[in-house]
Design an enzyme around this catalytic site. Structure first.
Site, short mmCIF file in Angstrom:
data_model
loop_
_atom_site.label_atom_id
_atom_site.label_comp_id
_atom_site.label_asym_id
_atom_site.label_seq_id
_atom_site.Cartn_x
_atom_site.Cartn_y
_atom_site.Cartn_z
CG ASP A 122 -2.14 0.94 0.97
OD1 ASP A 122 -3.21 0.40 0.63
OD2 ASP A 122 -1.98 2.16 1.08
CB SER A 160 3.94 3.83 -6.62
OG SER A 160 3.07 4.03 -7.72
CB VAL A 161 0.83 -0.65 -8.41
CG1 VAL A 161 0.64 -1.48 -7.15
CG2 VAL A 161 -0.26 0.41 -8.54
CG ASN A 163 -7.71 -4.00 -3.91
OD1 ASN A 163 -8.92 -4.06 -4.12
ND2 ASN A 163 -7.22 -3.20 -2.96
CB SER A 187 -15.28 -0.94 -11.81
OG SER A 187 -16.36 -0.11 -11.43
CE1 TYR A 246 -12.00 2.79 -10.39
CE2 TYR A 246 -14.29 2.57 -11.07
CZ TYR A 246 -13.23 2.18 -10.26
OH TYR A 246 -13.42 1.19 -9.34
CE LYS A 275 -10.93 -0.45 -11.31
NZ LYS A 275 -9.92 -1.29 -10.63
CB ALA A 281 -16.92 -2.94 -1.38
CB ALA A 282 -19.01 0.64 2.21
NE ARG A 334 -8.51 5.41 1.69
CZ ARG A 334 -7.36 5.95 1.31
NH1 ARG A 334 -6.97 7.10 1.81
NH2 ARG A 334 -6.59 5.36 0.40
#
Length: 301
Positions: free
Chosen positions: A39, A74-75, A101, A153, A166, A170, A198-199, A201
């Protein structure tokens, strides 16, 4: 049937400092996996950074009796991704599972979006999936074993207002998966996608609290962990949210053969109902199957 276990296996989970990634990492660890918790620790829009969140998840895993190491790369950074993989190999000498992810949001309507925001989101989601996958690919080929779960997504599969950057990233991930599922087959590398609701951030400002209460990340994780397992299929898009699971497909209609002589724009218009008729529509496993259908239609089939 026996429980699904990951004893002796090593998993990398990117974006695992919170939300979905944290839940994926914790559940893999509960089931015996040794986990690299990656992360960057930035905000939702990708600014800032620090690996404190990753270290906190590592401590949670250790408290459960598991093994884990933190990585703050960082990815999108080639050297950082290489370091993440090196950490796993130095510690445990193999990598069995990659859950890609990590993600960010910079939502605006296309008319108001700066190209820099489009490129940034595309970089984190698409290239931030490609780079870790590339870094583990030869390791998995050598092992003749690997499980990769990428994160798509509904915004990419179906569209969502204000998320052109986004959504493009995706759906690009699905194109990437569709080729890797073919290239990885002979080496027992299975590649699948999760489309979560999902909930986290990233979604807390998009829905009311009473809805978010039903969308806990842990209601998605069982699907992800199954896709990481020995029993996983390959090339699937699993949708998940609030404990509901389904399979998403890209399908093509049977269509109609109009011939080559005198073909015109008007013929397309006049045959639109036949072109779009859903009867007999189906998904294809590879692009060559679509080409085969074209030749079959040419021959009157």
């Amino acid at each position: 049937m026996a429980d699904i276990r990951f004893d002796g296996k090593v998993a990398i989970v990117t974006g695992a400092g919170g939300g979905l990634g944290r839940q994926h990492a914790l559940e893999l660890a509960r089931r015996g996996a040794r986990v690299v918790v990656n992360d960057l620790g930035g905000s939702v829009d990708g600014s800032g950074g620090g690996s404190e969140a990753a270290h906190a998840v590592v401590e949670e895993i250790k408290a459960l009796g598991g093994e884990a190491i933190a990585n703050g790369s960082s990815v999108t950074d080639d050297a950082g991704v290489a370091l993440m993989v090196k950490h796993a190999m130095d510690a445990w000498s193999r990598i069995d599972v990659l859950v890609a992810n990590a993600g960010v949001l910079r939502d605006k309507t296309f008319s108001k979006m700066e190209i820099a925001d489009f490129e940034f989101v595309l970089g984190v989601h698409l290239m931030g999936t490609v780079k870790p996958a590339k870094a583990v690919w030869e390791i998995m080929r050598t092992q003749n074993y690997g499980r990769i779960v990428v994160t798509t997504s509904s915004s990419g599969l179906y569209g969502n207002f204000g998320q052109s950057n986004y959504g493009a990233a995706k759906l690009g991930i699905i194109g990437f998966m569709n080729t890797l599922k073919l290239e990885g087959q002979k080496n027992n590398i299975h590649v699948n996608a999760i489309a979560p609701v999902a909930a986290t951030r990233m979604t807390e400002n998009l829905m009311p609290p009473e809805i978010l209460a039903h969308l806990k990340p842990e209601y998605v994780t069982p699907g992800v962990v199954f896709l990481c397992s020995d029993e996983a299929p390959t090339g699937c898009i699993l949708t998940a949210g609030a404990g509901a699971f389904a399979l998403s497909h890209i399908v093509e209609t049977e269509g109609v053969y109009l011939g080559e002589k005198g073909l015109s724009v008007e013929e397309i218009r006049d045959n639109w109902s036949k072109i779009t008729d859903p009867a007999g529509q189906q998904p294809y496993n590879a692009g060559g199957e679509q080409t085969a259908k074209v030749f079959r239609k040419m021959q009157g089939g």
